[in-house]
Every structure is written in structure tokens, then in C-alpha cells.
Design an enzyme around this catalytic site. Structure first.
Site, PDB file in Angstrom:
ATOM      1  N   ASP A 198       0.886  -1.164   0.000  1.00 20.22           N
ATOM      2  CA  ASP A 198       0.000   0.000   0.000  1.00 20.22           C
ATOM      3  C   ASP A 198       0.924   1.213   0.000  1.00 20.22           C
ATOM      4  O   ASP A 198       1.434   1.608   1.047  1.00 20.22           O
ATOM      5  CB  ASP A 198      -0.901  -0.009   1.233  1.00 20.22           C
ATOM      6  CG  ASP A 198      -1.801   1.217   1.300  1.00 20.22           C
ATOM      7  OD1 ASP A 198      -2.258   1.683   0.239  1.00 20.22           O
ATOM      8  OD2 ASP A 198      -2.043   1.721   2.414  1.00 20.22           O
ATOM      9  N   GLU A 238      -1.283  -1.547  -4.850  1.00 23.88           N
ATOM     10  CA  GLU A 238      -2.491  -0.777  -5.113  1.00 23.88           C
ATOM     11  C   GLU A 238      -2.192   0.318  -6.139  1.00 23.88           C
ATOM     12  O   GLU A 238      -1.140   0.948  -6.095  1.00 23.88           O
ATOM     13  CB  GLU A 238      -3.010  -0.152  -3.816  1.00 23.88           C
ATOM     14  CG  GLU A 238      -4.395   0.423  -3.950  1.00 23.88           C
ATOM     15  CD  GLU A 238      -4.977   0.818  -2.614  1.00 23.88           C
ATOM     16  OE1 GLU A 238      -5.898   0.137  -2.147  1.00 23.88           O
ATOM     17  OE2 GLU A 238      -4.503   1.814  -2.032  1.00 23.88           O
ATOM     18  N   ASP A 248      -2.260   1.024   7.373  1.00 24.23           N
ATOM     19  CA  ASP A 248      -1.533   0.849   6.112  1.00 24.23           C
ATOM     20  C   ASP A 248      -1.087  -0.597   5.922  1.00 24.23           C
ATOM     21  O   ASP A 248      -1.095  -1.109   4.805  1.00 24.23           O
ATOM     22  CB  ASP A 248      -0.336   1.803   6.055  1.00 24.23           C
ATOM     23  CG  ASP A 248      -0.780   3.257   6.061  1.00 24.23           C
ATOM     24  OD1 ASP A 248      -1.394   3.691   5.078  1.00 24.23           O
ATOM     25  OD2 ASP A 248      -0.524   3.946   7.065  1.00 24.23           O
TER      26      ASP A 248
END
Length: 175
Positions: free
Chosen positions: A9, A68, A140
Site C-alpha cells: 500500500d 495498489e 496501512d
């Protein structure tokens, strides 16, 4: 077949990472955390992200990296910084010879929670439940674990669909 998936992420200040081992349709938690960068200069922070992801790859030896995609942040400057952090994480994976998969936030939420409109708390709850974790990971890190789980589910489904199609085509050819 067993494989280790590294989920990322990305962020220009905090980059979450999560590692899972997938065996068939089962997942096991291997580790997660955050790369917290310091300093005011973007090039130095990007180097810290690159070095951090490279070290995680050296330590855990994942088979694949899932990350992502950039979403449109509050402003263009934030989106550019996020894209650059993503880029250095991808380069760390490519340098290690890892295949890279990219997923939108909506795809990740859909795969893990069942709805692309899920919030961060729902994602963290499902990650905790799916991996049978004793506590909820930092936000996160939970997002990165969700990216890894999304990749595992998605690539397993695509492989199964390809095999089913192959069997169907072979069955037609034999007639």
C-alpha cells in the site's frame, strides 16, 4: 502449490506492506508493517521507500508483488507523490525479478470485503478475520495485506477459469 505474496500500500510518508503464504485457497500470515520515511525532500523519501521494499524482498523472498494503483488524491501534487512512491516500490520488485500485479482500491475492497465501497475499518476487520490475527494491524499494513489477499483470490480465480476453458475446448476437440 505454495507461494508468498507481498502486498504493498504505497505512500510518500508511510508505505504499508503485508506478506501472506497461499496454499491452494488458504492463506497464512507471514508478516506486515509500515515503512515510515523521514525528511522533507521527496527524492530522499523515495530512496527510503525503495530501500525498505528491497529489504523486505530480501528478507522474505516473495514470489509475487501486488500493489495498489494510484487513486485521485485530494490534489494533483499528492497524486504525483503517491505515484512516485508506487513507482519506486514497483522498481524494487522488478529488480528482484518479481512479477507485478496492480489492483484498484475498489478491486481490493471487493475481493476482501465483498463490496468496493467498504471503508478502512471494514477492510481491516476482514483481513484480521481471514488471516486469524490476534489483533488488528495498523491501517496501512492492513491495506497491504488486503492487496496481497486480493491478488491471491484474483489470480487463483483467473487460473481456474483458464483451466476450465482449456478443459472445455479440449472436450469439444475430442468429439
Amino acid at each position: 502449490m505454495s507461494r508468498i505474496i507481498l502486498g504493498i500500500d504505497p505512500g510518500s510518508r508511510i508505505t504499508g506492506y503485508g506478506l501472506v503464504r497461499q496454499v491452494g485457497v488458504k492463506f497464512a500470515y507471514l508478516g506486515s508493517g509500515c515503512i515510515r520515511v523521514s525528511g522533507d525532500e521527496l527524492p530522499g523519501r523515495l530512496k527510503q521507500v525503495f530501500d525498505g521494499v528491497s529489504e523486505i524482498i530480501r528478507q522474505f523472498q516473495p514470489d509475487e508483488l501486488a500493489i495498489e494503483q494510484v487513486f485521485m488524491a485530494r490534489n494533483a501534487d499528492s497524486a504525483l507523490k503517491l505515484g512516485q512512491a508506487r513507482g519506486v516500490a514497483i522498481v524494487a520488485g522488478v529488480n528482484a525479478g518479481l512479477p507485478i500485479a496492480e489492483y484498484s482500491a475498489r478491486q481490493v475492497k471487493q475481493a476482501v470485503v465483498g463490496t468496493g465501497a467498504a471503508d478502512k475499518a471494514q477492510v481491516a476487520h476482514m483481513v484480521t478475520h481471514m488471516l486469524k490475527l490476534p489483533g488488528t494491524p495498523q491501517a496501512d499494513a492492513a491495506d497491504a495485506l488486503a492487496v496481497a489477499l486480493c491478488h491471491g483470490h484474483t489470480s487463483t480465480s483467473l487460473t481456474k477459469m483458464a483451466l476450465d476453458k482449456h478443459k472445455l475446448v479440449r472436450g469439444r476437440l475430442r468429439k
